[in-house]
Scaffold this active site. Structure first.
Site, PDB file in Angstrom:
ATOM      1  N   LEU A   6       0.841  -1.197   0.000  1.00 10.27           N
ATOM      2  CA  LEU A   6       0.000   0.000   0.000  1.00 10.27           C
ATOM      3  C   LEU A   6       0.877   1.247   0.000  1.00 10.27           C
ATOM      4  CD1 LEU A   6      -2.616  -1.189   2.666  1.00 10.27           C
ATOM      5  CD2 LEU A   6      -2.526  -1.684   0.209  1.00 10.27           C
ATOM      6  N   ALA A   8      -0.271   4.495  -1.514  1.00  9.11           N
ATOM      7  CA  ALA A   8      -1.032   5.589  -2.124  1.00  9.11           C
ATOM      8  C   ALA A   8      -1.151   6.833  -1.253  1.00  9.11           C
ATOM      9  CB  ALA A   8      -2.433   5.099  -2.502  1.00  9.11           C
ATOM     10  N   GLN A  74      -4.841   3.993  -7.276  1.00 15.59           N
ATOM     11  CA  GLN A  74      -5.989   4.345  -6.441  1.00 15.59           C
ATOM     12  C   GLN A  74      -6.198   5.851  -6.579  1.00 15.59           C
ATOM     13  OE1 GLN A  74      -5.488   4.093  -2.176  1.00 15.59           O
ATOM     14  NE2 GLN A  74      -7.624   3.527  -1.824  1.00 15.59           N
ATOM     15  N   GLY A  79      -9.239   4.685   1.919  1.00 20.55           N
ATOM     16  CA  GLY A  79      -8.974   3.772   3.019  1.00 20.55           C
ATOM     17  C   GLY A  79      -8.091   2.607   2.629  1.00 20.55           C
ATOM     18  N   THR A  80      -7.514   1.983   3.655  1.00 13.52           N
ATOM     19  CA  THR A  80      -6.605   0.854   3.418  1.00 13.52           C
ATOM     20  C   THR A  80      -7.342  -0.354   2.861  1.00 13.52           C
ATOM     21  OG1 THR A  80      -6.869   0.277   5.767  1.00 13.52           O
ATOM     22  CG2 THR A  80      -4.913   1.559   5.155  1.00 13.52           C
ATOM     23  N   ASN A 162      -0.583  -3.850  15.881  1.00 14.02           N
ATOM     24  CA  ASN A 162      -0.644  -4.239  14.471  1.00 14.02           C
ATOM     25  C   ASN A 162       0.565  -3.653  13.746  1.00 14.02           C
ATOM     26  OD1 ASN A 162      -1.186  -4.480  11.736  1.00 14.02           O
ATOM     27  ND2 ASN A 162      -3.309  -3.796  11.891  1.00 14.02           N
ATOM     28  N   HIS A 312      29.990  25.665   2.736  1.00 20.45           N
ATOM     29  CA  HIS A 312      31.123  25.950   3.608  1.00 20.45           C
ATOM     30  C   HIS A 312      30.684  26.465   4.977  1.00 20.45           C
ATOM     31  CE1 HIS A 312      30.966  29.223   0.389  1.00 20.45           C
ATOM     32  NE2 HIS A 312      30.195  29.641   1.357  1.00 20.45           N
TER      33      HIS A 312
END
Length: 414
Positions: A6, A8, A74, A79-80, A162, A312
């Protein structure tokens, strides 16, 4: 078996370095986060599907030509779960899902022993993640997304979270298709996981070794340090006389290191970089392609992106500097508070403590005049200009022009 990564999202918590690049393309130890992930899994899968969206061309251009990789666009980040669902017509069997911003040391092979599994990592701050509770035989029995302290105390005794790595059966696509949008109006992968938990079909695998969800600027430097610990020295390029190189250092072809410079590994210097004379490159530094660190400048524990010039008498410590920047003489990034407390950064409007030593985060194409000082934790947006003699103690938005208006008094001596 195939894999879906994933990629996006826009990574707003990492602004300004994600203003012009997707988060998975942030360079860590000389290559994008996404490339590190692909290298971990490519020998265990047949196809890798990259779900791309924000600044998708940068991902497509970089990985184009890799026969194992295909791209799925996407257009709207919904959403995931929606991102995973985009791959439904491409994948016929079980599959892996990985977040495109997770660095992990553990071997992916253990996931292949389960029908449905989620990677877990033990952390001290579970309230920032999705907390997972395990029951008998490593079955997941509960999942709570970013709980507050009271919820953790009342519902959980777990500090397992998770870790953003999954092995899923193909029927999970059907679950995703039937999900209702969350309160955010998105299809969430975690809601599909909850359906698996309800039917006792999800197992948890505790990861071994290093794990990092790259969400904040200091996570970038932490992951950079992790990879640099494992590099093997390789010196190429044009190294002039009286250059001192110690520790594990990679210097690629096309690099020039001028005389009387000192390089202390672990350090990576990419092709086209020009160092010195009298430059001091300290441990945990990466200089990307075509960078320039000039006379009497010192770089420590930092990532300097492509084509940036620090000519420098400057100091850059524990910082992330975007591409195409140009620092005026005696530009300084402060990286330590007087009270020795963790440096505070503004992350999406909230002040967040980082680590004890942290410098600045500079976007792309930023220019500074002479004698500019940046206080610890300051962020400067892309395409900004900071005039001479400025002390920058607050964040600067992109496309800004910052200058100090002093009045010069000239009088006759008599």
């Amino acid at each position: 078996m195939d894999a879906v990564i994933l990629c996006a999202g826009s990574g707003t918590r990492l602004y300004p370095i994600t203003e012009n690049r997707p988060k998975p393309m942030i360079p860590i130890a000389g290559k994008p986060i996404l490339e590190h992930i692909i290298e971990k899994i490519e020998n265990h899968v047949e196809k890798i599907y990259l779900v791309v969206g924000f600044e998708k061309e940068k991902i497509i251009d970089y990985f184009y030509g890799n026969e194992k990789i295909e791209f799925i666009v996407q257009e709207k980040q919904l959403g995931t779960g929606h991102a995973v669902l985009m791959a439904k017509n491409y994948i016929k069997g079980d599959f892996l899902v990985l977040n495109g911003d997770v660095i992990f040391e553990s071997d992916i092979l253990e996931f292949l022993n389960y029908e449905n599994a989620v990677g877990l990592s033990k952390v001290d701050n579970p309230e920032n993640f999705g907390v997972i509770e395990l029951g008998y035989d490593n079955k997941v029995i509960n999942l709570l997304e970013k709980p507050n302290e009271d919820e953790i105390k009342s519902k959980f005794t777990s500090n397992l979270i998770n870790a953003g790595i999954y092995k899923l059966e193909n029927f999970v696509f059907e679950i995703l298709e039937n999900l209702l949008p969350s309160e955010r109006g998105e299809i969430e992968l975690t809601d599909a996981l909850k359906k698996l938990i309800e039917s006792s079909k999800l197992y948890g695998i505790e990861l071994n070794g290093y794990w990092n969800d790259i969400g904040r600027p200091w996570d970038v430097l932490s992951a950079n340090n992790y990879f640099l610990k494992n590099i093997m020295p390789k010196i190429s390029g044009n190294i002039e006389n009286n250059v001192t190189i110690t520790g594990n250092v990679i210097i690629e072809e096309g690099v020039t290191v001028k005389s009387n410079s000192v390089i202390e590994g672990p350090v990576i210097i990419k092709s086209g970089a020009f160092i010195g004379p009298l430059a001091y490159i300290r441990p945990n530094t990466v200089l990307m392609e075509d960078t320039f660190v000039g006379n009497s400048s010192e770089i420590k524990g930092s990532i300097i992106m492509k084509n940036t010039k620090i000519p420098h008498l400057s100091y850059v410590g524990d910082s992330i500097i975007g591409s195409d920047c140009n620092f005026g003489c005696n530009t300084i990034t402060a990286n330590l508070r007087f009270d020795d407390e963790p440096v505070t950064l503004n992350i999406k409007g909230t002040k967040v403590k980082s680590v004890r030593k942290f410098g600045a985060v500079i976007g792309d194409n930023v220019k500074t005049g002479i004698q500019v000082s940046l206080m610890p934790g300051v962020k400067v947006g892309s395409n900004s200009i900071i005039g001479a003699n400025c002390l920058v103690d607050k964040d600067i938005e992109k496309e800004s022009f910052v200058y100090k208006k002093d009045e010069l008094i000239i009088k006759k001596r008599n």
